[in-house]
Design a protein around this motif. Sequence first.
Motif, PDB file in Angstrom:
ATOM      1  N   CYS A 154      -7.893  13.921  -5.014  1.00 24.69           N
ATOM      2  CA  CYS A 154      -6.718  13.370  -4.345  1.00 24.69           C
ATOM      3  C   CYS A 154      -6.384  14.266  -3.154  1.00 24.69           C
ATOM      4  N   SER A 155      -5.913  13.679  -2.056  1.00 26.27           N
ATOM      5  CA  SER A 155      -5.651  14.447  -0.844  1.00 26.27           C
ATOM      6  C   SER A 155      -4.152  14.603  -0.602  1.00 26.27           C
ATOM      7  N   PRO A 156      -3.565  15.728  -1.027  1.00 28.07           N
ATOM      8  CA  PRO A 156      -2.142  15.955  -0.743  1.00 28.07           C
ATOM      9  C   PRO A 156      -1.813  15.894   0.735  1.00 28.07           C
ATOM     10  N   ALA A 157      -2.710  16.401   1.584  1.00 28.74           N
ATOM     11  CA  ALA A 157      -2.442  16.355   3.026  1.00 28.74           C
ATOM     12  C   ALA A 157      -2.158  14.932   3.476  1.00 28.74           C
ATOM     13  N   ASP A 158      -2.919  13.975   2.947  1.00 31.79           N
ATOM     14  CA  ASP A 158      -2.746  12.581   3.357  1.00 31.79           C
ATOM     15  C   ASP A 158      -1.513  11.947   2.731  1.00 31.79           C
ATOM     16  N   PHE A 159      -1.319  12.137   1.407  1.00 30.49           N
ATOM     17  CA  PHE A 159      -0.172  11.438   0.809  1.00 30.49           C
ATOM     18  C   PHE A 159       1.151  12.087   1.203  1.00 30.49           C
ATOM     19  N   ILE A 160       1.133  13.364   1.564  1.00 28.71           N
ATOM     20  CA  ILE A 160       2.362  14.002   2.056  1.00 28.71           C
ATOM     21  C   ILE A 160       2.679  13.523   3.466  1.00 28.71           C
ATOM     22  N   MET A 161       1.660  13.467   4.325  1.00 30.29           N
ATOM     23  CA  MET A 161       1.869  12.938   5.677  1.00 30.29           C
ATOM     24  C   MET A 161       2.384  11.498   5.611  1.00 30.29           C
ATOM     25  N   ALA A 162       1.863  10.731   4.671  1.00 33.44           N
ATOM     26  CA  ALA A 162       2.217   9.316   4.576  1.00 33.44           C
ATOM     27  C   ALA A 162       3.686   9.093   4.246  1.00 33.44           C
ATOM     28  N   VAL A 163       4.297  10.008   3.519  1.00 30.25           N
ATOM     29  CA  VAL A 163       5.659   9.755   3.034  1.00 30.25           C
ATOM     30  C   VAL A 163       6.730  10.293   3.978  1.00 30.25           C
ATOM     31  N   ARG A 164       6.339  10.937   5.057  1.00 28.03           N
ATOM     32  CA  ARG A 164       7.316  11.648   5.893  1.00 28.03           C
ATOM     33  C   ARG A 164       8.422  10.766   6.461  1.00 28.03           C
ATOM     34  N   GLN A 165       8.123   9.529   6.786  1.00 23.91           N
ATOM     35  CA  GLN A 165       9.148   8.654   7.371  1.00 23.91           C
ATOM     36  C   GLN A 165      10.086   8.085   6.321  1.00 23.91           C
ATOM     37  N   GLU A 208      10.174   5.518   4.468  1.00 22.28           N
ATOM     38  CA  GLU A 208      10.408   4.088   4.353  1.00 22.28           C
ATOM     39  C   GLU A 208       9.798   3.592   3.037  1.00 22.28           C
ATOM     40  N   ASN A 209      10.239   2.444   2.571  1.00 19.08           N
ATOM     41  CA  ASN A 209       9.665   1.880   1.345  1.00 19.08           C
ATOM     42  C   ASN A 209       8.155   1.734   1.462  1.00 19.08           C
ATOM     43  N   SER A 210       7.709   1.281   2.625  1.00 16.77           N
ATOM     44  CA  SER A 210       6.273   1.091   2.826  1.00 16.77           C
ATOM     45  C   SER A 210       5.533   2.427   2.795  1.00 16.77           C
ATOM     46  N   ASP A 211       6.221   3.507   3.152  1.00 20.75           N
ATOM     47  CA  ASP A 211       5.593   4.829   3.112  1.00 20.75           C
ATOM     48  C   ASP A 211       5.409   5.299   1.677  1.00 20.75           C
ATOM     49  N   PHE A 212       6.406   5.040   0.834  1.00 19.48           N
ATOM     50  CA  PHE A 212       6.265   5.393  -0.572  1.00 19.48           C
ATOM     51  C   PHE A 212       5.137   4.576  -1.214  1.00 19.48           C
ATOM     52  N   LYS A 213       5.015   3.345  -0.789  1.00 21.73           N
ATOM     53  CA  LYS A 213       3.967   2.490  -1.353  1.00 21.73           C
ATOM     54  C   LYS A 213       2.575   3.006  -0.994  1.00 21.73           C
ATOM     55  N   ARG A 214       2.365   3.317   0.281  1.00 22.91           N
ATOM     56  CA  ARG A 214       1.019   3.741   0.672  1.00 22.91           C
ATOM     57  C   ARG A 214       0.730   5.170   0.224  1.00 22.91           C
ATOM     58  N   SER A 215       1.764   6.007   0.159  1.00 21.69           N
ATOM     59  CA  SER A 215       1.566   7.351  -0.361  1.00 21.69           C
ATOM     60  C   SER A 215       1.155   7.285  -1.833  1.00 21.69           C
ATOM     61  N   ALA A 216       1.823   6.405  -2.587  1.00 22.67           N
ATOM     62  CA  ALA A 216       1.452   6.221  -3.990  1.00 22.67           C
ATOM     63  C   ALA A 216       0.046   5.649  -4.110  1.00 22.67           C
ATOM     64  N   ALA A 217      -0.325   4.769  -3.187  1.00 24.12           N
ATOM     65  CA  ALA A 217      -1.678   4.193  -3.212  1.00 24.12           C
ATOM     66  C   ALA A 217      -2.731   5.276  -2.971  1.00 24.12           C
ATOM     67  N   LEU A 218      -2.422   6.213  -2.070  1.00 21.27           N
ATOM     68  CA  LEU A 218      -3.352   7.306  -1.812  1.00 21.27           C
ATOM     69  C   LEU A 218      -3.521   8.171  -3.058  1.00 21.27           C
ATOM     70  N   ILE A 219      -2.435   8.346  -3.805  1.00 16.59           N
ATOM     71  CA  ILE A 219      -2.495   9.146  -5.028  1.00 16.59           C
ATOM     72  C   ILE A 219      -3.229   8.401  -6.136  1.00 16.59           C
ATOM     73  N   MET A 220      -2.769   7.177  -6.420  1.00 17.85           N
ATOM     74  CA  MET A 220      -3.283   6.448  -7.581  1.00 17.85           C
ATOM     75  C   MET A 220      -4.717   5.975  -7.384  1.00 17.85           C
ATOM     76  N   GLY A 221      -5.137   5.847  -6.146  1.00 16.98           N
ATOM     77  CA  GLY A 221      -6.517   5.450  -5.892  1.00 16.98           C
ATOM     78  C   GLY A 221      -7.512   6.498  -6.341  1.00 16.98           C
ATOM     79  N   HIS A 222      -7.064   7.733  -6.423  1.00 19.37           N
ATOM     80  CA  HIS A 222      -7.929   8.819  -6.895  1.00 19.37           C
ATOM     81  C   HIS A 222      -7.626   9.216  -8.331  1.00 19.37           C
ATOM     82  N   ASN A 223      -6.384   8.946  -8.767  1.00 17.06           N
ATOM     83  CA  ASN A 223      -5.954   9.442 -10.069  1.00 17.06           C
ATOM     84  C   ASN A 223      -5.031   8.423 -10.722  1.00 17.06           C
ATOM     85  N   THR A 224      -5.558   7.696 -11.705  1.00 19.22           N
ATOM     86  CA  THR A 224      -4.764   6.650 -12.352  1.00 19.22           C
ATOM     87  C   THR A 224      -3.547   7.209 -13.086  1.00 19.22           C
TER      88      THR A 224
END
Length: 824
Positions: free
Chosen positions: A42-53, A55-71
């Motif tokens: 899992c890439s913290p650099a990516d999911f942390i960057m993703a959540v910075r704004q 927005e709801n959509s940011d939480f969604k894609r940040s979670a997708a970056l996490i869960m895609g590597h780790n169920t």
Amino acid sequence: MAMDKYMKNKITFLTDAQLKTEAERCLYCEEKPCKTACPADCSPADFIMAVRQMENSDFKRSAALIMGHNTFGGVCGAVCPDWFCVKACSRKLFDKPIEIPAVQAAVVQKAKELGVMPRFKKAKFNGKKVAVVGAGPAGFAAAGTLAQLGYKIDIFEKDKKAGGACNLIPDARFPKEVLRTEIEFVKTLGDISIKTGSAIKDPASLLKKYDAVIVTAGVEKQLKLGIENEALGVEGLEYLRNFKKYKVKGKNVAVIGGGAVAADCAMKALELGAAKAEIFTRKNIGDIQLPEHELRDILKAGININAKSRITAILKGGKGIKIVRLDDKAKDIAGTEQVRTDLAFVVLAIKNLPVFEDKKQKGVFLAGDCRNGAATVVEGAASGKNAAMEAHAFIQGKKAPVIPNNLKSTVLLAGRDMLPVSLETDFFGRKLSSPFIISASPHSDGYDQVKRAYEAGWPGVVMKTAFDGLHIHIPSEYMVTFTENTYGNSDNVSGHPLDRVCEEVSRLVKEYPDRLTAASTGGPVTGDDEADKKVWQANTLKLEKAGAMAVEYSLSCPQGGDGTKGDIVSQDPELAAKIIDWVMEVSNPEIPKLFKLTGAVTAIWQVVNAIKQVYAKYPHKKAGITLANSFPALSFRKRLSGKGRWDEGMVVGMSGEGVAPISNLTIAKAVNLGVPISGNGGPMDYKAAANFLALGAKSVQFCTVVMKYGFGVIDELNWGLSHMLEEKGFKSVGEFIGCALPGPITNFPDLTPVKNIPGVDAELCRHCGNCERCGYLAVKLDGKKIPKFDASKCIGCSLCVKKCFPGALKMRKRTAAELKVCPE
């Protein structure tokens, strides 16, 4: 220890303000050591960057970056130790590492609370079935991975609850709601059934009904110490599993062991009313494999850790223990024997052994603790993913994957889609994969840079402005950083001659025909129109002949010096129009021309209107403007040139975050004239870029964000825009462009006069008193240092809310009484 004091150790998720602050500390390292260190990749650099704004959509894609590597991404966030990503964090070598597990836990939890957990695409059933034995982290990782590939999965769990050893972690350290919702998420990944209360003695027997079996049952049997009265001690997992059977209230408890189970047993004993709990371990305290915060919690709870100690016997009736101290070679130290009769209950939380042995049976694959011994949740998830791919290869009759380390997996769930809405964009009739382009900048100054950009995924690049036959002066140490996100530079053009750029353009067009390879040039402004015109036209024809897919012209160099009425060519509408006419006269109709303007004008519409009239002469030719450029500014630095009594002043082009609001206004004032705009100057994230698009820009050019975060930031920009479009209901970029029009600006008199007032969450307040700096003197602190707001003085400007670092202040509606005394 009192129950209420103990429960203070209960996990709490980061507040929004804490999450944002922690996210902004992340450096988005080019090497991403945190990703390399994560067993699940899992890439913290990516999911942390993703959540910075935020927005709801940011939480969604940040979670997708996490869960895609780790169920079990949310579970891992709550319980992951600090010797993986945290230990690898580059900030650890500077101040302190990012609290990555806490950020991960908060992101997933927030996505669940907002109802925006990602929905991964389900694959069609491939006709194959796989049995998974064990419903723990490894089992669910294996099940989710295979379900995403189209397999039907049945998970067999001997206990009444799914979750494996996660169920044994005390609630005070790990709320089980996180586990429950995580299991629900995994079930959305495909056809997965969980059969609890279903013990499997012989996993290979399942091959009669299944195409493969993955065994993820964990550890169960405990090593025997061979000490006197060992049977009087309660095994660690047994204690955690059936703690209600054992009465420890008021007793002094001894826990033997030096790992997470021992720590949990000691804390559980305190939770159940034990008078005292002590841990006895053969290890040094520094060698105990517990996250720092958990070790700190143990010590704060008053649990004494007896290091370098070996138990030699349990006293009759279980009313005490015998111990001996160990030397550095783990040998007994003579004369250090001790009898502890004050300890009335003994828990043996020592090493456990796997339930199943690997019998190397064809079609049976082991994962998790039964393969690797007791390990962390994230290591179990990694092992489960690896076993899934081994089973997949076996069923498909393919060669088994090479897995150097079973506790590390780079497998990504097949159904994750980071681009839910296509970003395909029209650029003057050419299709681009997204509207994002690298502007003329250091990162586009040559073939090698552009090649790197294209390999990273950028759909287009404008090569740095180049000329022929001119001496180019690039000053030393010319870059300026005004703030972390606002830069400045006095490097205005490329040091490479135009002929070289033409050769590189030809090569790039041939190698990357699907990308937009544009080039930037210009010409002299000497007042000798006939001579100047020839150069502007010659440079144009050279780039067209080289195959440039678009040509941009720099009419707005922040350093000026063009001999115009102002300092910059495009500040003079007539001069700009004349030069543009020279270019358009010889322009190839199919090769778009962009003229780069400045926002440093009194009225941009005058400049754009003059250009529009030129374009009207050439209706069959493609042309537009780039708006705006970096903004001219004066920066001071320690003197490097000549002599003087003060620091050296240097005119620079200010770019990045500080310029974006200026560019917003410039585009908003120009867009209604109908000239195609490529937005430029300021965006440091997808949301700032979206402002340009909403205002009607057809594409967005980036410079500073690439200088700060590298070429790889294109993924973050694309993912952010795509998820935002999905959230807002747009089906394409084309539909989104110009959505703020025709009236992007609310006139000042029309801005709402309804004045809200701040409210305070006392639990979040950190009593700094900074809100007392109110210019209207409307804030006073009470006796507990909590702000109180005077409705007769507060005009609802909201500055205190915006500057409240813990997020304790929020604007609310005024009561009727507060409205009556509102000063405005």
